[in-house]
Design an enzyme around this catalytic site. Structure first.
Site, PDB file in Angstrom:
ATOM      1  N   THR A 217      45.104 -19.257 -18.511  1.00 56.64           N
ATOM      2  CA  THR A 217      45.959 -19.869 -19.534  1.00 56.64           C
ATOM      3  C   THR A 217      45.075 -20.525 -20.583  1.00 56.64           C
ATOM      4  O   THR A 217      44.084 -21.177 -20.238  1.00 56.64           O
ATOM      5  CB  THR A 217      46.909 -20.950 -18.965  1.00 56.64           C
ATOM      6  OG1 THR A 217      47.351 -21.793 -20.044  1.00 56.64           O
ATOM      7  CG2 THR A 217      46.261 -21.839 -17.926  1.00 56.64           C
ATOM      8  N   ILE A 218      45.460 -20.364 -21.834  1.00 58.82           N
ATOM      9  CA  ILE A 218      44.720 -21.096 -22.869  1.00 58.82           C
ATOM     10  C   ILE A 218      45.114 -22.568 -22.834  1.00 58.82           C
ATOM     11  O   ILE A 218      44.400 -23.411 -23.338  1.00 58.82           O
ATOM     12  CB  ILE A 218      44.944 -20.517 -24.289  1.00 58.82           C
ATOM     13  CG1 ILE A 218      46.377 -20.710 -24.775  1.00 58.82           C
ATOM     14  CG2 ILE A 218      44.515 -19.067 -24.363  1.00 58.82           C
ATOM     15  CD1 ILE A 218      46.510 -20.594 -26.288  1.00 58.82           C
ATOM     16  N   ASP A 219      46.267 -22.878 -22.236  1.00 62.24           N
ATOM     17  CA  ASP A 219      46.763 -24.266 -22.247  1.00 62.24           C
ATOM     18  C   ASP A 219      46.038 -25.171 -21.258  1.00 62.24           C
ATOM     19  O   ASP A 219      46.178 -26.386 -21.330  1.00 62.24           O
ATOM     20  CB  ASP A 219      48.266 -24.296 -21.921  1.00 62.24           C
ATOM     21  CG  ASP A 219      49.113 -23.727 -23.037  1.00 62.24           C
ATOM     22  OD1 ASP A 219      48.549 -23.402 -24.091  1.00 62.24           O
ATOM     23  OD2 ASP A 219      50.335 -23.604 -22.850  1.00 62.24           O
TER      24      ASP A 219
HETATM   25  O1  F6P Z   1      51.133 -20.398 -22.209  1.00 63.46           O
HETATM   26  C1  F6P Z   1      50.351 -20.254 -23.334  1.00 63.46           C
HETATM   27  C2  F6P Z   1      51.138 -20.296 -24.582  1.00 63.46           C
HETATM   28  O2  F6P Z   1      50.144 -20.063 -25.502  1.00 63.46           O
HETATM   29  C3  F6P Z   1      51.915 -21.580 -24.913  1.00 63.46           C
HETATM   30  O3  F6P Z   1      51.166 -22.625 -25.420  1.00 63.46           O
HETATM   31  C4  F6P Z   1      52.924 -21.075 -25.913  1.00 63.46           C
HETATM   32  O4  F6P Z   1      54.068 -21.881 -25.972  1.00 63.46           O
HETATM   33  C5  F6P Z   1      53.250 -19.739 -25.367  1.00 63.46           C
HETATM   34  O5  F6P Z   1      52.087 -19.269 -24.716  1.00 63.46           O
HETATM   35  C6  F6P Z   1      53.701 -18.775 -26.430  1.00 63.46           C
HETATM   36  O6  F6P Z   1      53.829 -17.518 -25.846  1.00 63.46           O
HETATM   37  P1  F6P Z   1      54.539 -16.255 -26.525  1.00 63.46           P
HETATM   38  O7  F6P Z   1      54.554 -16.459 -28.002  1.00 63.46           O
HETATM   39  O8  F6P Z   1      53.701 -15.113 -26.093  1.00 63.46           O
HETATM   40  O9  F6P Z   1      55.906 -16.211 -25.945  1.00 63.46           O
END
Ligand code: F6P
Length: 359
Positions: free
Chosen positions: A137-139
């Site tokens: 995860t980047i988070d």
């Molecule tokens: O879980 C990583 C993440 O980058 C979150 O910070 C973000 O809300 C989400 O993915 C967005 O994902 P997507 O646009 O692919 O639905």
């Protein structure tokens, strides 16, 4: 021995480096490797399952994205199914996943994914599948590991943006608000904001008061600093409110959050009389080459995942507990998600150096 690999959830720089390290480690043991495309879709007849050899992973370690593709709508326990009338319902297709894995002779699965994928793997293990997980995860919001690959790359992307925004904000005496990713956890905002010397950092763990944010910006003006940089996580919100949801999410997909920078820019303009601009960094943070840190971590995770399969560490996740790579039971990882600790040294130092969290 025949193992399979899959990537699930949002992509993160470093996925391909994990795949390469895992495939080569397995092939060099004489194991067969299958790649399941697009999360579990490949096991549900909605995408492919491909044989993987050393040739399949040639020249990919430095590339962002995932050669196995991914989805954040792929939970087999609530899988979106399109009906002939055009509507979409969620169905439990977990037993099909298990049966099709059995038919393909898959002895073990390495599942590379974030908190959602880890919870799915835990449930599938409960039904008898043999799975080892690699956190992604980047988070940086997965517990049990010091960090995940992808996070460092995302922080560097955000930091590059902050550095560039600083010079233009200062030249124009403006307040520039940068919205970064971080649905539930503020690590990207905190780390990039602290490293980039932002003036205000707003994160989901600390609901903010807009008056405090404006006060900080006005105080800077009184001390002769007429510009400010505000970094806000997409999931941050004012006291007494919740995260701002964004547009419509598709069936099987979590609610999207964000769009907070523009609103904050309007509120700061009104509260301070200053000219404000906002920028949403968005998916730029998910793309590009992994940094050396992320690439090395990804390679170490990929190799460790194959060793964990050899050691039959089912229902475990590979983790960094510096300086070692270890395995942690999924039950421990899933007990509580990782969030910014409010007394962490990064928060203390940010406050001590004058950064406001709007509280
Ligand atoms: O879980 C990583 C993440 O980058 C979150 O910070 C973000 O809300 C989400 O993915 C967005 O994902 P997507 O646009 O692919 O639905």
């Amino acid at each position: 021995m025949r193992i399979a690999l899959s990537t699930g959830g949002g992509d993160a720089p470093g996925l391909n480096a994990v795949i390469r390290a895992a495939v080569l480690s397995a092939v060099n043991r004489g194991w067969e490797v299958l790649g399941i495309k697009k999360g579990y879709a490949g096991l549900l007849g909605e995408d492919e399952v491909i044989p993987m050899t050393a040739a399949s992973v040639r020249g990919i370690a430095h590339l962002g994205g995932t050669i196995l593709r991914t989805t954040n709508r792929g939970n087999p326990f609530s899988y979106p199914v399109n009906l002939p009338d055009g509507s979409c319902v969620e169905r439990d297709r977990s037993l099909e996943v298990i049966e099709n894995a059995r038919k393909l002779g898959i002895d073990a699965l390495i599942s590379i994914g974030g908190d959602g994928s880890l919870a799915i793997a835990d449930q599938l293990c409960g039904l008898g599948m043999k799975i080892v997980c690699v956190p992604k995860t980047i988070d940086n919001d997965v517990a049990g590991t010091v960090t995940t690959f992808g996070f460092d790359t995302a922080v560097n992307t955000a930091l590059d943006a902050i550095d560039k925004l600083h010079t233009t904000a200062e030249s124009h005496d403006r307040v520039i608000i940068l919205e970064v990713m971080g649905r539930n956890a503020g690590f990207i905002a905190l780390h990039s904001g602290l490293a980039g010397t932002a003036d205000v950092i707003l994160i989901p763990e600390i609901p903010y008061d807009i008056n405090k944010v404006c006060e900080k910006i006005l105080a800077r003006g009184r001390s002769g600093r007429h510009f400010s940089i505000v970094v806000i996580s997409e999931g941050a919100f004012p006291k007494g409110e919740g995260p701002a949801t964004l547009g419509k999410s598709l069936p099987g997909q979590a609610m999207r959050v964000g769009g907070v920078a523009e609103r904050l820019a309007d509120e700061i303009a009104e509260g301070t009389g200053k000219e404000c601009r906002s920028l949403v960094l968005g998916h730029l943070q998910r793309g590009g080459q992994p940094t050396s840190y992320d690439r090395l971590l990804a390679v170490r995770f990929g190799g460790a995942a194959v060793r964990a399969v050899a050691d039959e560490k089912w229902n475990h996740m590979i983790a960094l507990q510096s300086p070692h790579i270890v395995t942690v039971p999924l039950s421990e990882v899933l007990r509580a998600p990782k969030r910014v600790e409010l007394d962490h040294d990064t928060i203390q130092t940010a406050r001590a150096t004058g950064i406001s969290f709007g509280d």
